[in-house]
Scaffold this motif. Sequence first.
Motif, PDB file in Angstrom:
ATOM      1  N   ARG A   9      11.229  -4.770  -6.727  1.00  0.00           N
ATOM      2  CA  ARG A   9      11.609  -3.272  -6.739  1.00  0.00           C
ATOM      3  C   ARG A   9      11.476  -2.333  -5.422  1.00  0.00           C
ATOM      4  NH1 ARG A   9      11.036  -1.617 -12.980  1.00  0.00           N
ATOM      5  NH2 ARG A   9      11.042  -3.693 -13.872  1.00  0.00           N
ATOM      6  N   MET A  10      10.192  -2.523  -5.173  1.00  0.00           N
ATOM      7  CA  MET A  10       9.749  -1.747  -3.973  1.00  0.00           C
ATOM      8  C   MET A  10      10.546  -2.129  -2.738  1.00  0.00           C
ATOM      9  SD  MET A  10       5.972  -1.434  -2.184  1.00  0.00           S
ATOM     10  CE  MET A  10       5.366  -0.082  -2.994  1.00  0.00           C
ATOM     11  N   VAL A  11      10.850  -3.288  -2.340  1.00  0.00           N
ATOM     12  CA  VAL A  11      11.457  -3.658  -0.940  1.00  0.00           C
ATOM     13  C   VAL A  11      13.010  -3.983  -1.339  1.00  0.00           C
ATOM     14  CG1 VAL A  11       9.404  -5.059  -0.444  1.00  0.00           C
ATOM     15  CG2 VAL A  11      11.176  -6.281  -1.416  1.00  0.00           C
ATOM     16  N   ASN A  12      13.454  -4.026  -2.299  1.00  0.00           N
ATOM     17  CA  ASN A  12      14.940  -4.200  -2.560  1.00  0.00           C
ATOM     18  C   ASN A  12      15.706  -3.061  -2.357  1.00  0.00           C
ATOM     19  OD1 ASN A  12      17.501  -5.375  -2.979  1.00  0.00           O
ATOM     20  ND2 ASN A  12      17.251  -6.096  -4.816  1.00  0.00           N
ATOM     21  N   PRO A  13      16.403  -2.622  -1.377  1.00  0.00           N
ATOM     22  CA  PRO A  13      17.070  -1.526  -0.898  1.00  0.00           C
ATOM     23  C   PRO A  13      18.149  -1.292  -1.811  1.00  0.00           C
ATOM     24  CG  PRO A  13      17.767  -3.016   0.760  1.00  0.00           C
ATOM     25  CD  PRO A  13      16.670  -3.764   0.169  1.00  0.00           C
ATOM     26  N   LEU A  14      18.737  -2.391  -2.432  1.00  0.00           N
ATOM     27  CA  LEU A  14      19.855  -2.487  -3.272  1.00  0.00           C
ATOM     28  C   LEU A  14      19.573  -2.310  -4.823  1.00  0.00           C
ATOM     29  CD1 LEU A  14      21.878  -5.203  -1.546  1.00  0.00           C
ATOM     30  CD2 LEU A  14      22.258  -2.770  -1.215  1.00  0.00           C
ATOM     31  N   PHE A  15      18.473  -2.279  -5.152  1.00  0.00           N
ATOM     32  CA  PHE A  15      17.946  -2.234  -6.584  1.00  0.00           C
ATOM     33  C   PHE A  15      18.380  -1.075  -7.358  1.00  0.00           C
ATOM     34  CE2 PHE A  15      15.162  -2.320 -10.026  1.00  0.00           C
ATOM     35  CZ  PHE A  15      15.297  -3.685 -10.578  1.00  0.00           C
ATOM     36  N   TYR A  16      17.799   0.262  -6.545  1.00  0.00           N
ATOM     37  CA  TYR A  16      18.164   1.536  -7.295  1.00  0.00           C
ATOM     38  C   TYR A  16      18.625   2.187  -5.796  1.00  0.00           C
ATOM     39  CZ  TYR A  16      15.477   0.528 -11.361  1.00  0.00           C
ATOM     40  OH  TYR A  16      15.107   0.273 -12.594  1.00  0.00           O
TER      41      TYR A  16
ATOM     42  N   ASP B 133       6.145   5.092  -4.180  1.00  0.00           N
ATOM     43  CA  ASP B 133       7.318   3.847  -4.211  1.00  0.00           C
ATOM     44  C   ASP B 133       7.445   3.036  -3.217  1.00  0.00           C
ATOM     45  OD1 ASP B 133       7.889   4.970  -6.973  1.00  0.00           O
ATOM     46  OD2 ASP B 133       8.946   6.458  -5.928  1.00  0.00           O
ATOM     47  N   ALA B 134       7.657   3.464  -1.970  1.00  0.00           N
ATOM     48  CA  ALA B 134       8.166   2.799  -0.926  1.00  0.00           C
ATOM     49  C   ALA B 134       7.468   2.139   0.020  1.00  0.00           C
ATOM     50  CB  ALA B 134       9.064   3.782  -0.013  1.00  0.00           C
ATOM     51  N   PHE B 135       6.065   2.645   0.439  1.00  0.00           N
ATOM     52  CA  PHE B 135       5.305   2.111   1.292  1.00  0.00           C
ATOM     53  C   PHE B 135       4.170   1.080   0.615  1.00  0.00           C
ATOM     54  CE2 PHE B 135       2.466   1.349   4.801  1.00  0.00           C
ATOM     55  CZ  PHE B 135       3.277   1.487   5.930  1.00  0.00           C
ATOM     56  N   PRO B 136       4.089  -0.214   1.420  1.00  0.00           N
ATOM     57  CA  PRO B 136       3.263  -1.353   0.639  1.00  0.00           C
ATOM     58  C   PRO B 136       1.782  -1.084   0.920  1.00  0.00           C
ATOM     59  CG  PRO B 136       4.138  -2.107   2.780  1.00  0.00           C
ATOM     60  CD  PRO B 136       4.942  -0.760   2.450  1.00  0.00           C
ATOM     61  N   LEU B 137       1.151   0.102   0.657  1.00  0.00           N
ATOM     62  CA  LEU B 137      -0.325   0.422   0.882  1.00  0.00           C
ATOM     63  C   LEU B 137      -0.834   0.952  -0.490  1.00  0.00           C
ATOM     64  CD1 LEU B 137      -2.335   0.120   2.941  1.00  0.00           C
ATOM     65  CD2 LEU B 137      -1.880   2.254   3.863  1.00  0.00           C
ATOM     66  N   ARG B 138      -2.142   0.783  -0.716  1.00  0.00           N
ATOM     67  CA  ARG B 138      -2.465   1.284  -1.921  1.00  0.00           C
ATOM     68  C   ARG B 138      -3.422   2.671  -1.457  1.00  0.00           C
ATOM     69  NH1 ARG B 138      -6.571  -2.347  -4.226  1.00  0.00           N
ATOM     70  NH2 ARG B 138      -6.098  -1.564  -6.297  1.00  0.00           N
ATOM     71  N   PHE B 139      -2.646   3.719  -2.041  1.00  0.00           N
ATOM     72  CA  PHE B 139      -3.167   5.066  -1.474  1.00  0.00           C
ATOM     73  C   PHE B 139      -4.177   5.458  -2.502  1.00  0.00           C
ATOM     74  CE2 PHE B 139       0.818   4.875   0.582  1.00  0.00           C
ATOM     75  CZ  PHE B 139       0.649   5.253   1.978  1.00  0.00           C
ATOM     76  N   LYS B 140      -5.641   5.525  -2.280  1.00  0.00           N
ATOM     77  CA  LYS B 140      -6.599   5.379  -3.287  1.00  0.00           C
ATOM     78  C   LYS B 140      -7.076   6.846  -3.484  1.00  0.00           C
ATOM     79  CE  LYS B 140      -7.320   2.724  -5.160  1.00  0.00           C
ATOM     80  NZ  LYS B 140      -6.382   2.136  -6.172  1.00  0.00           N
ATOM     81  N   ALA B 141      -7.002   7.814  -2.439  1.00  0.00           N
ATOM     82  CA  ALA B 141      -7.674   9.251  -2.686  1.00  0.00           C
ATOM     83  C   ALA B 141      -7.098  10.065  -1.465  1.00  0.00           C
ATOM     84  CB  ALA B 141      -9.148   9.219  -2.713  1.00  0.00           C
ATOM     85  N   PHE B 142      -6.832  11.338  -2.058  1.00  0.00           N
ATOM     86  CA  PHE B 142      -6.479  12.466  -1.013  1.00  0.00           C
ATOM     87  C   PHE B 142      -7.536  13.650  -1.185  1.00  0.00           C
ATOM     88  CE2 PHE B 142      -2.876   9.777  -2.093  1.00  0.00           C
ATOM     89  CZ  PHE B 142      -2.168   9.816  -1.257  1.00  0.00           C
TER      90      PHE B 142
END
Length: 365
Positions: free
Chosen positions: A102-109, A227-236
């Motif tokens: 779902r994250m990579v497929n540009p045609l999914f949504y 949603d889009a970037f393949p990285l785990r954002f753990k804290a801000f």
Amino acid sequence: MVSIPSSTSKKFNSASDQMFSDTLLQTSILSDCPENNNLDVEWREKAEKELGESSEISRTALKQFRHLLRINRENVPFGWRDDAFLLRFLRAKKFDVDKAYRMVNPLFYWQTLKYFRMKQQSPELFRVSPPSEVRHILEMQMQYMIPLRDPCGRQVFIFRVEKCDPYRCSVENVFRTNVLSLESVVRNPETQIAGLVVLLDMTGVSLGHSRFLSPQLARNTVEVVQDAFPLRFKAFHILHEPFYFDAILAVLKPFLREKIRKRIFLHGSDLASLYRFIPQEILPAEYGGLQPSFDNSIWRQNILDSEEYFANLENYQIPEENSVTKIEVCSQEDQESGEYVDDETEDSEFEDATYFLDDPAIEKL
């Protein structure tokens, strides 16, 4: 682990399918990322504990992921042929193939800005090649991926508002350099496993910076994180936030999921509060840290020296919406609602996002 839908489970035995399969399995120029089998024992154990990753699971997930991508084989971008590239998305979603797809497929949504779709729709924000175009932004010393990791193995990215001159920097170029920074750090398998911590230092924020906080830019930022970037954002972590920061949060809150809200921490000018999350031992001297003063020269040169890598990262082509059939990998209810909620289970060690004190005096959103 998601199973392959029955409608997509047939084997490709024709000569043309076999030719495509062989091409898909070739190693592309994007594979200069360190080999995952070079991870030491500690990192392998961390990957297994936090992501459920093992050699067998990785092989199985990659096979399933590639199978889904073969469905629309005429539309497979160049970068999708590389195992190291695909593993980024699988790790970001803890090897749930369905969510990674779902994250990579540009045609999914079509209405959602996923990884390749956002690059196509907003190239002024997401194009990372050539990095030399934004050299002047990198040289302003506003961004830095500090070289030492925190106690949980996460990389720490620092952004300093005071170095961002709103009258010399375009909104688009600043956003592009942030994306460029992410694309650079996600090449590292250890960072894919442990994730990223963001430190936003708002010292020097002024009225001129208000154009960096438009609703559309806020939405794009949230899309990258959630949603889009393949990285785990753990804290801000936010330092020196102004008194009107609540108004800034009001722009972001409509787009933020509860999971991300819980990972935002406001510290004001209290560095001792910050040290409960990011130890002094790894921070630059400007933050009372024990490392040398903030200097991104080596880091930025590594980015600038990777022109070929980033050029090939942009080598993709997304078809028109009506040129392919949408793949049904989500539930019928999700498709009808047009919504997708990532209900990823939190890592137990990060539920409170703290690891130095049991009761940190930090304001949580």
